[in-house]
Scaffold this motif. Structure first.
Motif, PDB file in Angstrom:
ATOM      1  N   GLN A 135      11.722  31.698  47.882  1.00  0.00           N
ATOM      2  CA  GLN A 135      10.989  31.973  49.117  1.00  0.00           C
ATOM      3  C   GLN A 135      11.828  31.694  50.360  1.00  0.00           C
ATOM      4  O   GLN A 135      11.786  32.442  51.336  1.00  0.00           O
ATOM      5  N   ILE A 136      12.600  30.579  50.282  1.00  0.00           N
ATOM      6  CA  ILE A 136      13.471  30.271  51.431  1.00  0.00           C
ATOM      7  C   ILE A 136      14.503  31.367  51.631  1.00  0.00           C
ATOM      8  O   ILE A 136      14.743  31.840  52.754  1.00  0.00           O
ATOM      9  N   ASN A 137      15.092  31.810  50.524  1.00  0.00           N
ATOM     10  CA  ASN A 137      16.084  32.879  50.636  1.00  0.00           C
ATOM     11  C   ASN A 137      15.457  34.183  51.111  1.00  0.00           C
ATOM     12  O   ASN A 137      16.029  34.917  51.931  1.00  0.00           O
ATOM     13  N   GLN A 138      14.243  34.471  50.576  1.00  0.00           N
ATOM     14  CA  GLN A 138      13.558  35.695  50.994  1.00  0.00           C
ATOM     15  C   GLN A 138      13.193  35.636  52.475  1.00  0.00           C
ATOM     16  O   GLN A 138      13.373  36.613  53.219  1.00  0.00           O
ATOM     17  N   ALA A 139      12.685  34.457  52.904  1.00  0.00           N
ATOM     18  CA  ALA A 139      12.342  34.312  54.322  1.00  0.00           C
ATOM     19  C   ALA A 139      13.587  34.417  55.197  1.00  0.00           C
ATOM     20  O   ALA A 139      13.567  35.043  56.279  1.00  0.00           O
ATOM     21  N   ALA A 140      14.679  33.800  54.712  1.00  0.00           N
ATOM     22  CA  ALA A 140      15.924  33.904  55.476  1.00  0.00           C
ATOM     23  C   ALA A 140      16.394  35.345  55.549  1.00  0.00           C
ATOM     24  O   ALA A 140      16.859  35.817  56.605  1.00  0.00           O
ATOM     25  N   GLY A 141      16.244  36.075  54.415  1.00  0.00           N
ATOM     26  CA  GLY A 141      16.642  37.488  54.423  1.00  0.00           C
ATOM     27  C   GLY A 141      15.771  38.323  55.358  1.00  0.00           C
ATOM     28  O   GLY A 141      16.279  39.169  56.114  1.00  0.00           O
ATOM     29  N   GLU A 142      14.426  38.069  55.288  1.00  0.00           N
ATOM     30  CA  GLU A 142      13.530  38.815  56.177  1.00  0.00           C
ATOM     31  C   GLU A 142      13.807  38.483  57.644  1.00  0.00           C
ATOM     32  O   GLU A 142      13.785  39.375  58.506  1.00  0.00           O
ATOM     33  N   ALA A 143      14.061  37.189  57.910  1.00  0.00           N
ATOM     34  CA  ALA A 143      14.375  36.824  59.298  1.00  0.00           C
ATOM     35  C   ALA A 143      15.665  37.486  59.761  1.00  0.00           C
ATOM     36  O   ALA A 143      15.757  37.988  60.897  1.00  0.00           O
ATOM     37  N   LEU A 159      15.853  40.134  62.703  1.00  0.00           N
ATOM     38  CA  LEU A 159      16.797  39.908  63.797  1.00  0.00           C
ATOM     39  C   LEU A 159      17.764  41.068  63.944  1.00  0.00           C
ATOM     40  O   LEU A 159      18.057  41.508  65.075  1.00  0.00           O
ATOM     41  N   ALA A 160      18.213  41.585  62.793  1.00  0.00           N
ATOM     42  CA  ALA A 160      19.136  42.728  62.863  1.00  0.00           C
ATOM     43  C   ALA A 160      18.441  43.960  63.442  1.00  0.00           C
ATOM     44  O   ALA A 160      19.010  44.694  64.267  1.00  0.00           O
ATOM     45  N   LYS A 161      17.163  44.178  62.997  1.00  0.00           N
ATOM     46  CA  LYS A 161      16.421  45.319  63.542  1.00  0.00           C
ATOM     47  C   LYS A 161      16.177  45.162  65.042  1.00  0.00           C
ATOM     48  O   LYS A 161      16.303  46.114  65.819  1.00  0.00           O
ATOM     49  N   ALA A 162      15.824  43.901  65.420  1.00  0.00           N
ATOM     50  CA  ALA A 162      15.598  43.672  66.852  1.00  0.00           C
ATOM     51  C   ALA A 162      16.867  43.898  67.657  1.00  0.00           C
ATOM     52  O   ALA A 162      16.845  44.503  68.751  1.00  0.00           O
ATOM     53  N   LYS A 163      17.996  43.404  67.127  1.00  0.00           N
ATOM     54  CA  LYS A 163      19.268  43.634  67.820  1.00  0.00           C
ATOM     55  C   LYS A 163      19.606  45.119  67.891  1.00  0.00           C
ATOM     56  O   LYS A 163      20.060  45.617  68.934  1.00  0.00           O
ATOM     57  N   ILE A 166      17.791  50.564  72.847  1.00  0.00           N
ATOM     58  CA  ILE A 166      17.103  50.653  74.140  1.00  0.00           C
ATOM     59  C   ILE A 166      18.110  50.615  75.287  1.00  0.00           C
ATOM     60  O   ILE A 166      17.986  51.349  76.287  1.00  0.00           O
ATOM     61  N   ARG A 167      19.119  49.743  75.133  1.00  0.00           N
ATOM     62  CA  ARG A 167      20.151  49.680  76.179  1.00  0.00           C
ATOM     63  C   ARG A 167      20.906  50.997  76.291  1.00  0.00           C
ATOM     64  O   ARG A 167      21.168  51.503  77.393  1.00  0.00           O
ATOM     65  N   ILE A 168      21.228  51.578  75.136  1.00  0.00           N
ATOM     66  CA  ILE A 168      21.938  52.879  75.167  1.00  0.00           C
ATOM     67  C   ILE A 168      21.055  53.959  75.771  1.00  0.00           C
ATOM     68  O   ILE A 168      21.486  54.803  76.576  1.00  0.00           O
ATOM     69  N   LEU A 169      19.736  53.924  75.382  1.00  0.00           N
ATOM     70  CA  LEU A 169      18.801  54.933  75.917  1.00  0.00           C
ATOM     71  C   LEU A 169      18.619  54.761  77.417  1.00  0.00           C
ATOM     72  O   LEU A 169      18.574  55.738  78.178  1.00  0.00           O
ATOM     73  N   ALA A 170      18.517  53.480  77.819  1.00  0.00           N
ATOM     74  CA  ALA A 170      18.370  53.239  79.260  1.00  0.00           C
ATOM     75  C   ALA A 170      19.597  53.708  80.022  1.00  0.00           C
ATOM     76  O   ALA A 170      19.504  54.299  81.118  1.00  0.00           O
ATOM     77  N   ALA A 171      20.765  53.471  79.438  1.00  0.00           N
ATOM     78  CA  ALA A 171      21.997  53.942  80.087  1.00  0.00           C
ATOM     79  C   ALA A 171      22.053  55.451  80.134  1.00  0.00           C
ATOM     80  O   ALA A 171      22.511  56.055  81.121  1.00  0.00           O
TER      81      ALA A 171
END
Length: 356
Positions: A236-244, A248-252, A258-263
């Motif tokens: 579960q810890i590994n799965q949670a770490a993977g999901e996090a 985080l990767a998706k958010a980045k 969004i930055r590219i689109l805004a530009a």
């Protein structure tokens, strides 16, 4: 001639005294060695001599000379270790069990004078004392202790005999119990007790084995559950770490998009590109209507793409103008500058949609 006769008489007397001492009984007064003037006492024997009926001395082993008529050999005591067989006798133990016990007594005469004058028959006295002491000591022990403490019983009997026989000049060296006869019914009970004790030990050992087996199985299950829970926790810890990490990767990635689109929107003809994208998404969504469910919600004019795009662009313009007030002038001038080109592009896109 007289000397020869004297020598012959002395030889005959000496020979007679030796033969008498060899064949005479020890304690019988009629068989005691006779006073032949010259006597030879054997090794490990003590001859008690009385003079005119009174104790005179004890003859040592070897050559001894006595006065005829006045001196008389009264007792002959053996200084060797004497073995006496104690007859079988009955005794009652502490738990009221009657036993038949016989033994062997080993003793030695330490003082011939006391052994001669202290008691009439020392061997008989010691034998009777051994029997009475044995009965007394057995009465203090139970049946089980009689078999376990045979050595201590022998030592107790020896101590009791030595205390009583000290005034007799006799010392008991050791006492050994030869055999103990138990009544048949008691013997059967003892055999049953032994068998029950063995069955008890077997049952106890079997129960202990079952208990140890159950403990080992429970301990194994416990360790297995602990290891499984730790593995699940780690998973579960590994799965949670993977999901996090994925979130985080998706958010980045989304932030970068969004930055590219805004530009891109800030560049020349950015609004037109945004309008074109909204129109494409609307057409794609409109083509999927009524495919997943029979219940759908439609606007009043679903075919009016221009109004829908204009409405979406109005929302987009309101969102983009609110957080950046310093860029309103540039956006408005640019939108007025590119209005004609945007309308033309929209007309061309609508014609292309209608044709498709």
């Amino acid at each position: 001639m007289l000397a020869r006769a004297a020598r012959g008489t002395g030889a005959l007397l000496l020979k007679g005294s030796v033969q008498a001492s060899a064949r005479a009984p020890r304690r019988a007064s009629s068989g005691l060695p006779r006073n032949t003037v010259v006597l030879f006492v054997p090794q490990q024997e003590a001859w008690v001599v009385e003079r005119m009926g009174r104790f005179h001395r004890i003859l040592e082993p070897g050559l001894n000379i006595l006065i005829p008529v006045l001196d008389r050999i009264r007792y002959v005591q053996s200084l060797k270790e004497i073995v006496i067989n104690v007859p079988e006798q009955s005794a009652v133990t502490l738990d009221n069990v009657t036993l038949q016990i016989d033994g062997v007594l080993y003793l030695r005469i330490m003082d011939p004078y006391k052994a001669s004058y202290g008691v009439e028959d020392p061997e008989y006295a010691v034998t009777q004392l051994a029997q009475t002491t044995m009965r007394s000591e057995l009465g203090k022990l139970s049946l089980d202790k009689v078999f376990r403490e045979r050595e201590s019983l022998n030592a107790s009997i020896v101590d009791a005999i030595n205390q009583a026989a000290d005034c007799w000049g006799i010392r008991c060296l050791r006492y050994e119990i030869k055999d103990i006869h138990v009544p048949p019914r008691v013997k059967e009970s003892m055999q049953m007790q032994v068998e029950a004790e063995r069955r008890k030990r077997a049952t106890v050992l079997e129960s202990e084995g079952t208990r140890e087996s159950a403990i080992n199985v429970a301990e194994g299950k416990k360790q297995a559950q602990i290891l499984a829970s730790e593995a699940e926790k780690a998973e579960q810890i590994n799965q949670a770490a993977g999901e996090a990490s994925a979130v985080l990767a998706k958010a980045k990635a989304k932030a970068e998009a969004i930055r590219i689109l805004a530009a891109a929107l800030t560049q020349h003809n950015g609004d037109a590109a945004a309008s074109l994208t909204v129109a494409e998404q609307y057409v794609s969504a409109f083509s999927k209507l009524a495919k997943d469910s029979n219940t759908i919600l439609l606007p009043s004019n679903p075919g009016d793409v221009t109004s829908m795009v204009a409405q979406a662009m109005g929302v987009y313009g309101a969102l983009t103008k609110a957080p950046i007030p310093e860029a309103q002038d540039s956006v408005s001038s640019r939108s007025s500058r590119d209005a004609r080109s945007t309308d033309a592009s929209l007309d061309e896109e609508l014609d292309r949609v209608k044709l498709s």
